[in-house]
Design an enzyme around this catalytic site. Structure first.
Site, PDB file in Angstrom:
ATOM      1  N   LYS A  43       0.794  -1.163   0.127  1.00  0.00           N
ATOM      2  CA  LYS A  43       0.060  -0.107   0.114  1.00  0.00           C
ATOM      3  C   LYS A  43       0.940   1.380  -0.112  1.00  0.00           C
ATOM      4  O   LYS A  43       0.366   2.355  -0.193  1.00  0.00           O
ATOM      5  CB  LYS A  43      -0.744  -0.013   1.420  1.00  0.00           C
ATOM      6  CG  LYS A  43      -1.742  -1.322   1.405  1.00  0.00           C
ATOM      7  CD  LYS A  43      -2.311  -1.362   2.929  1.00  0.00           C
ATOM      8  CE  LYS A  43      -2.879  -2.720   3.228  1.00  0.00           C
ATOM      9  NZ  LYS A  43      -3.245  -2.755   4.549  1.00  0.00           N
ATOM     10  N   GLY A  44       2.027   0.946   0.194  1.00  0.00           N
ATOM     11  CA  GLY A  44       3.106   2.300   0.433  1.00  0.00           C
ATOM     12  C   GLY A  44       3.296   2.987  -0.498  1.00  0.00           C
ATOM     13  O   GLY A  44       3.762   4.270  -0.219  1.00  0.00           O
ATOM     14  N   GLU A  99       7.572   1.704  -6.455  1.00  0.00           N
ATOM     15  CA  GLU A  99       7.710   1.246  -4.907  1.00  0.00           C
ATOM     16  C   GLU A  99       7.673   2.396  -3.899  1.00  0.00           C
ATOM     17  O   GLU A  99       8.206   3.644  -4.269  1.00  0.00           O
ATOM     18  CB  GLU A  99       9.070   0.452  -4.940  1.00  0.00           C
ATOM     19  CG  GLU A  99       8.985  -1.016  -4.937  1.00  0.00           C
ATOM     20  CD  GLU A  99       8.450  -1.732  -3.568  1.00  0.00           C
ATOM     21  OE1 GLU A  99       7.781  -0.931  -2.858  1.00  0.00           O
ATOM     22  OE2 GLU A  99       8.489  -2.884  -3.553  1.00  0.00           O
ATOM     23  N   ASP A 100       7.443   2.014  -2.917  1.00  0.00           N
ATOM     24  CA  ASP A 100       7.726   3.058  -1.718  1.00  0.00           C
ATOM     25  C   ASP A 100       9.068   2.973  -1.309  1.00  0.00           C
ATOM     26  O   ASP A 100       9.997   4.079  -1.424  1.00  0.00           O
ATOM     27  CB  ASP A 100       6.922   2.754  -0.601  1.00  0.00           C
ATOM     28  CG  ASP A 100       6.833   1.281  -0.211  1.00  0.00           C
ATOM     29  OD1 ASP A 100       7.481   0.291  -0.558  1.00  0.00           O
ATOM     30  OD2 ASP A 100       6.151   1.109   0.965  1.00  0.00           O
ATOM     31  N   ASP A 103      14.564  -2.120   0.422  1.00  0.00           N
ATOM     32  CA  ASP A 103      15.442  -2.090   1.730  1.00  0.00           C
ATOM     33  C   ASP A 103      16.510  -3.383   1.279  1.00  0.00           C
ATOM     34  O   ASP A 103      17.487  -3.005   0.682  1.00  0.00           O
ATOM     35  CB  ASP A 103      14.684  -2.676   2.835  1.00  0.00           C
ATOM     36  CG  ASP A 103      15.335  -2.763   4.158  1.00  0.00           C
ATOM     37  OD1 ASP A 103      16.428  -2.313   4.341  1.00  0.00           O
ATOM     38  OD2 ASP A 103      14.626  -3.116   5.190  1.00  0.00           O
ATOM     39  N   LYS A 131      17.381   2.103   0.436  1.00  0.00           N
ATOM     40  CA  LYS A 131      18.293   1.811   1.422  1.00  0.00           C
ATOM     41  C   LYS A 131      19.607   0.953   0.764  1.00  0.00           C
ATOM     42  O   LYS A 131      19.686  -0.172   0.961  1.00  0.00           O
ATOM     43  CB  LYS A 131      17.867   1.119   2.568  1.00  0.00           C
ATOM     44  CG  LYS A 131      16.610   2.092   3.276  1.00  0.00           C
ATOM     45  CD  LYS A 131      16.471   0.932   4.620  1.00  0.00           C
ATOM     46  CE  LYS A 131      15.124   1.578   5.090  1.00  0.00           C
ATOM     47  NZ  LYS A 131      14.700   0.606   6.398  1.00  0.00           N
ATOM     48  N   PHE A 152      14.326   3.459   9.936  1.00  0.00           N
ATOM     49  CA  PHE A 152      13.039   2.972   9.889  1.00  0.00           C
ATOM     50  C   PHE A 152      12.175   4.234   9.612  1.00  0.00           C
ATOM     51  O   PHE A 152      12.001   5.086  10.446  1.00  0.00           O
ATOM     52  CB  PHE A 152      12.406   2.356  11.110  1.00  0.00           C
ATOM     53  CG  PHE A 152      11.112   1.609  10.864  1.00  0.00           C
ATOM     54  CD1 PHE A 152      11.211   0.514  10.009  1.00  0.00           C
ATOM     55  CD2 PHE A 152       9.944   2.244  11.225  1.00  0.00           C
ATOM     56  CE1 PHE A 152       9.761  -0.010   9.513  1.00  0.00           C
ATOM     57  CE2 PHE A 152       8.753   1.788  10.793  1.00  0.00           C
ATOM     58  CZ  PHE A 152       8.584   0.706  10.180  1.00  0.00           C
ATOM     59  N   ASP A 159       4.029   2.982   6.608  1.00  0.00           N
ATOM     60  CA  ASP A 159       3.223   2.552   7.928  1.00  0.00           C
ATOM     61  C   ASP A 159       4.199   2.169   8.733  1.00  0.00           C
ATOM     62  O   ASP A 159       5.495   1.887   8.745  1.00  0.00           O
ATOM     63  CB  ASP A 159       2.315   1.454   7.703  1.00  0.00           C
ATOM     64  CG  ASP A 159       3.007   0.225   7.475  1.00  0.00           C
ATOM     65  OD1 ASP A 159       3.853  -0.060   6.658  1.00  0.00           O
ATOM     66  OD2 ASP A 159       2.395  -0.804   8.307  1.00  0.00           O
ATOM     67  N   ARG A 165       0.348   6.175   7.461  1.00  0.00           N
ATOM     68  CA  ARG A 165       0.512   6.402   5.987  1.00  0.00           C
ATOM     69  C   ARG A 165       0.150   7.669   5.515  1.00  0.00           C
ATOM     70  O   ARG A 165       0.483   7.983   4.352  1.00  0.00           O
ATOM     71  CB  ARG A 165      -0.329   5.210   5.195  1.00  0.00           C
ATOM     72  CG  ARG A 165       0.206   3.966   5.579  1.00  0.00           C
ATOM     73  CD  ARG A 165      -0.342   3.006   4.757  1.00  0.00           C
ATOM     74  NE  ARG A 165      -0.346   1.344   5.162  1.00  0.00           N
ATOM     75  CZ  ARG A 165       0.524   0.780   4.536  1.00  0.00           C
ATOM     76  NH1 ARG A 165       1.569   1.307   4.083  1.00  0.00           N
ATOM     77  NH2 ARG A 165       0.729  -0.466   5.059  1.00  0.00           N
TER      78      ARG A 165
END
Ligand code: 5GP
Length: 181
Positions: A43-44, A99-100, A103, A131, A152, A159, A165
């Site tokens: 959902k990001g 993409e959000d 990582d 990242k 983070f 979220d 969000r």
């Protein structure tokens, strides 16, 4: 109206919007005269994809995919599950996965392998945050909003336990911030 503050602000709405506009201009250049399928990872990425797509001039079609390797904690489980598959026909199409955050890269590596099975002409990745120092999968993002350290982050679609969000900025949480949430 009072602004809700959670964590330490890393990027403001203005900074994100400016960067999205620059990336949209780059995508326009790279796909001039072609059509692009934008695949929003739920959902990001909802806010980031909105910023990108409103500035694009190339023809686009939109669909969604949901894959997850995270539970409700701040560390990856390493197991990827596709929870929602796109319906759109990707055969011979230019696909950009939006993409959000990337990582370790494990989620995207799995998603990209699955999407390749649909025979697209090309697949690229446009991520809001990257990242790079955390990467374990052999994976490279084509369009990167911002490189960040091993933090983070929440807000602007991202979220913590399905909350925050809606924050109109990206902030990062430290241990003491998490205790206060
Ligand atoms: P990866 O498979 O690359 O390790 O994890 C990617 C997914 O983990 C992202 O799509 C996102 O859902 C989640 N994730 C990774 N880092 C963060 C972070 O700093 N904040 C939040 N909210 N989610 C993250």
């Amino acid at each position: 109206m009072a602004e809700r503050k959670f964590g330490k602000v890393l990027f403001t709405e203005e900074q994100i919007s400016k960067r999205a506009k620059e990336i949209a201009a780059q995508i326009d250049k790279d796909y001039e005269g072609e059509e692009v399928i934008l695949l929003c990872t739920l959902k990001g990425s909802i806010m980031w994809i909105g910023d990108i797509m409103k500035h694009l001039t190339v023809d686009t079609r939109l669909d969604f995919i949901s894959a997850s390797s995270y539970g409700s904690s701040t560390t990856s489980s390493g197991v990827v599950k596709i929870k929602f598959d796109p319906e759109i026909n990707m055969y011979n199409a230019n696909v950009i996965v939006v993409e959000d955050i990337v990582d370790t890269g494990n989620t995207l590596k799995y998603v990209l392998a699955k999407l390749q099975e649909r025979g697209p002409k090309s697949i690229k990745v446009c991520t809001m945050l990257n990242k790079e120092s955390r990467r374990t999968a052999d994976f490279h993002a084509d369009y990167v909003g911002f490189e960040i350290d091993d933090l983070f982050v929440i807000g602007y679609g991202l979220d913590f336990d399905q909350k925050y969000r809606d924050l109109p900025y990206i902030s990062y949480l430290e241990e003491d911030d998490i205790d206060k949430l």
